[in-house]
Design an enzyme around this catalytic site. Structure first.
Site, PDB file in Angstrom:
ATOM      1  N   GLY A  10      53.095   6.865  67.037  1.00 57.51           N
ATOM      2  CA  GLY A  10      52.193   8.184  66.644  1.00 57.51           C
ATOM      3  C   GLY A  10      51.854   8.894  68.031  1.00 57.51           C
ATOM      4  N   THR A 136      47.666   4.514  72.768  1.00 59.87           N
ATOM      5  CA  THR A 136      47.440   4.289  71.247  1.00 59.87           C
ATOM      6  C   THR A 136      45.795   4.679  71.096  1.00 59.87           C
ATOM      7  OG1 THR A 136      46.788   2.793  69.378  1.00 59.87           O
ATOM      8  CG2 THR A 136      46.925   1.779  71.587  1.00 59.87           C
ATOM      9  N   ASP A 138      43.703   3.622  68.867  1.00 59.87           N
ATOM     10  CA  ASP A 138      43.280   2.416  68.514  1.00 59.87           C
ATOM     11  C   ASP A 138      42.915   1.609  69.737  1.00 59.87           C
ATOM     12  OD1 ASP A 138      43.737   3.221  65.800  1.00 59.87           O
ATOM     13  OD2 ASP A 138      45.217   1.517  65.448  1.00 59.87           O
ATOM     14  N   GLY A 181      42.340   2.513  62.631  1.00 60.48           N
ATOM     15  CA  GLY A 181      42.097   1.222  63.490  1.00 60.48           C
ATOM     16  C   GLY A 181      42.439   0.161  62.405  1.00 60.48           C
TER      17      GLY A 181
END
Length: 367
Positions: A10, A136, A138, A181
């Site tokens: 992503g 990322t 997350d 997440g």
């Protein structure tokens, strides 16, 4: 020296500053930089004997060509989630090696999350000089405290949560805000803490509705404005309620067969507490738009460090930010464990709230 770079997984804000930093640092050394479009998918789509195919799957990166991109989000190279080892046609590692060799790529710099960097570690084992850069929102890549994109994702989330308060309060409801997440609840934990929401449910701790719902009812009842706010990680689970498995969560949201955990929590609130809710999945808004100062800074630093490592002849490394200091570890480090919230030190699972038990000596983001 000819450097190849790509972005996989992503997109997150901060990738373009990193691309610019790599390009400028390499240009200062007289090195060429080739950007591969659409991650590993772009590499596999190249026929080295077909100039049109090469032009479609790659692009030269120059000092002039990357001017100003550090102020923009996303990635100018575009991205994909493809892992060359998992195709129906079988492992395509040999094709990747062939393309890189045919195009004269001396080293690869890869910007990605867990999936992209796992293949990067695999390439390193095949003898390809690789430098990995973790990104990322997350923030769940094992081996580094920080990944590009995390700060902006938290900032976007806090802004959205606080903006949603006006609607939740106006209707005297309970707000349920679901954040990205899958494996780590760090984004939800930090965003919930900074936005000072009433309760936060993270991926690491299953929610017990017999405990959580009375707390939310109490929060709403004790608030003079008669509303409450709850943040929940998309990877969280609810005891006694069927949850999405890892395969479902790995799909784009539009392709999932099951509803999200935030929706399930909202239904339970309506059914058991009898009050209205405002359910909002922030989803791609967390990764949209320009990078904040933190992600620009880390992106620029990670890119410069990657080139410095290659200049020193080091390869098979992943750049890191640990304890507030930039560094690097073996590229395969992320395979050695998982990164998740320190529940014992940072979270109260009985109150569903951040618990800052330790401050002194902790990094800025309280990892």
């Amino acid at each position: 020296m000819r450097i190849g770079i790509l972005t996989g997984g992503g997109d997150v804000p901060g990738l373009n500053p990193c691309i610019r930093s790599i390009t400028l640092s390499a240009d200062d050394l007289g090195w060429d930089v080739i950007g591969f479009r659409r991650g590993w998918e772009g590499v596999l789509g190249i026929d080295p004997d077909d100039p049109e195919s090469v032009a479609h799957g790659s692009m030269p990166l120059t000092r002039e060509g990357v001017r100003g991109i550090d102020r923009t989000g996303g990635t100018i190279l575009h991205t994909s989630r493809l892992d060359p080892r998992t195709l129906k046609a079988g492992d395509q590692t040999a094709k990747v090696l062939h393309v890189l060799d045919a195009l004269g790529i001396d080293a690869m710099i890869t910007l990605g999350g867990d999936g992209t960097l796992r293949f990067s570690a695999h390439l390193s084992e095949q003898g390809v000089p690789v430098i990995s850069i973790p990104k990322t929102m997350d923030n769940d890549v094992y081996g580094t405290d920080y990944c590009i994109g995390f700060s902006t994702a938290v900032s976007r989330s806090v802004e959205a949560i606080n903006a949603l308060r006006t609607t939740v309060e106006s209707h005297e409801r309970i707000g349920v805000i679901e954040l990205f997440g899958r494996r780590s609840g760090e984004t939800a934990l930090l965003a919930g803490f900074l936005a000072q929401v009433d309760r936060t449910v993270i991926s690491e701790v299953p929610a017990d509705l017999d405990r959580l719902l009375p707390l939310l009812a109490e929060d709403k009842g004790s608030n003079p404005a008669h509303y409450a706010m709850c943040v929940i990680s998309e990877g969280a689970s609810i005891q006694g309620v069927a949850s999405e498995n890892g395969h479902e969560l790995s799909k784009p949201a539009s392709e999932r067969d099951d509803i999200g955990v935030g929706h399930k929590l909202g239904r339970a609130i309506q059914k058991q507490l009898g009050c209205g809710i405002v359910h909002q999945e922030l989803a791609y808004l967390m990764r949209a738009g320009d990078p904040d100062a933190m992600d620009r800074m880390v992106g620029l630093a990670f890119g410069g460090l990657a080139i410095q490592l290659l200049q020193r002849g080091e390869k098979g490394r992943m750049v890191t930010l640990k304890g507030g200091n930039y560094g690097h570890v073996p590229a395969g480090t992320l395979l050695e464990g998982t990164k998740s919230v320190d529940v014992g030190g940072l979270y109260d699972p009985t109150a569903y709230r951040a618990k800052l038990m330790r401050i002194e000596g902790m990094p800025m983001f309280l990892y």
